[in-house]
Design an enzyme around this catalytic site. Structure first.
Site, PDB file in Angstrom:
ATOM      1  N   ASP A  26       0.828  -1.206   0.000  1.00  0.00           N
ATOM      2  CA  ASP A  26       0.000   0.000   0.000  1.00  0.00           C
ATOM      3  C   ASP A  26       0.870   1.266   0.000  1.00  0.00           C
ATOM      4  O   ASP A  26       1.995   1.247   0.490  1.00  0.00           O
ATOM      5  CB  ASP A  26      -0.862   0.086   1.270  1.00  0.00           C
ATOM      6  CG  ASP A  26      -1.795  -1.101   1.404  1.00  0.00           C
ATOM      7  OD1 ASP A  26      -2.129  -1.716   0.390  1.00  0.00           O
ATOM      8  OD2 ASP A  26      -2.162  -1.394   2.566  1.00  0.00           O
TER       9      ASP A  26
HETATM   10  N1  URA Z   1      -1.226  -5.932   4.026  1.00  0.00           N
HETATM   11  C1  URA Z   1      -1.683  -4.656   4.034  1.00  0.00           C
HETATM   12  O1  URA Z   1      -2.661  -4.347   4.678  1.00  0.00           O
HETATM   13  N2  URA Z   1      -1.002  -3.740   3.330  1.00  0.00           N
HETATM   14  C2  URA Z   1       0.101  -4.027   2.621  1.00  0.00           C
HETATM   15  O2  URA Z   1       0.681  -3.137   1.993  1.00  0.00           O
HETATM   16  C3  URA Z   1       0.553  -5.349   2.620  1.00  0.00           C
HETATM   17  C4  URA Z   1      -0.133  -6.282   3.336  1.00  0.00           C
END
Ligand code: URA
Length: 235
Positions: free
Chosen positions: A103
């Protein structure tokens, strides 16, 4: 990939000059002379020779391990003009892209390559290697919460499979949890904490299998070693 492009990216000569070399009958693919232009070659599996000397195919693939900062999107380009993880790796004439995603607000270990087979393998649901994160979470996480994370939680139409989870620290304001998952649903870790009523304040991926961030500051990247590439291909 077109043969002349492949030859050029191996550093043989310009594409036009490579065409000339092909027309001279000096190039073989898998021991067969190729004199036609526009022939396709599989850089991974085909053996290409010029005057019977192999072109180094290995160099075609690039593999980087990046310590992604928060505030970068995990895409090759961004229509909104945000910074992308590609801004953080060395310029390459290869078409590199990230394996999987983190993310915008997640930091940590991200692999970047142009090896489509490896990408497919590592992002396939049957892929076994654990991805390990450290989550900073608002409020106190207790051992019951940890047990729920380990057993699997419903993140909205999907129940997560068994995970490893351990408390690093906890007080009534804030807790830190190390969690290893074996799936890769969108925003999975954040959604797992949401499922137990907790809000993730920050999230860092610290490892994929035995690959980790040792020696890399946030924003830095390094090429994977041959041994590491071999490890990922073999798991
Ligand atoms: N899980 C999440 O919530 N975000 C990420 O970027 C990777 C795994």
């Amino acid at each position: 990939m077109r043969l002349n492009k492949f030859m050029a990216s191996c550093g043989v000569a310009s594409r036009r000059k490579c065409d000339e070399i092909i027309l001279e009958g000096r190039v073989k693919i898998n021991a067969k002379v190729v004199k036609k232009l526009g022939v396709q070659v599989d850089p991974k599996n085909d053996l290409v020779t010029i005057d019977d000397g192999a072109i180094r195919i290995r160099g075609y693939y690039e593999y980087y391990l990046l310590n992604k900062p928060v505030g970068y999107v995990t895409t090759v380009s961004d229509p909104q003009g945000r910074k992308t993880v590609m801004d953080l790796i060395p310029e390459s004439r290869k078409r590199l892209y990230p394996i999987g995603r983190l993310d915008y607000n997640t930091s940590g270990l991200l692999l970047i390559t142009n090896d489509g087979d490896l990408t497919q393998k590592l992002t396939h649901p049957s892929f076994e290697l654990g991805k390990t994160y450290v989550a900073k979470v608002a409020g106190e996480v207790n051992l019951m919460d940890i047990a729920r994370l380990r057993a699997g939680v419903d993140i909205g139409g999907f129940v997560t499979s068994k995970a490893e989870a351990n408390l690093i620290s906890a007080n009534k304001n804030e807790s830190r949890v190390k969690i290893t998952i074996h799936e890769g649903k969108n925003r999975q870790v954040r959604r797992m904490f949401k499922a137990i009523g907790k809000n993730v304040l920050s999230l860092e991926r610290i490892a994929i299998g035995k690959l980790n961030l040792a020696g890399l500051k946030v924003g830095e990247c390094r090429p994977l070693t041959d041994k590491e590439v071999g490890y990922l291909k073999e798991v």
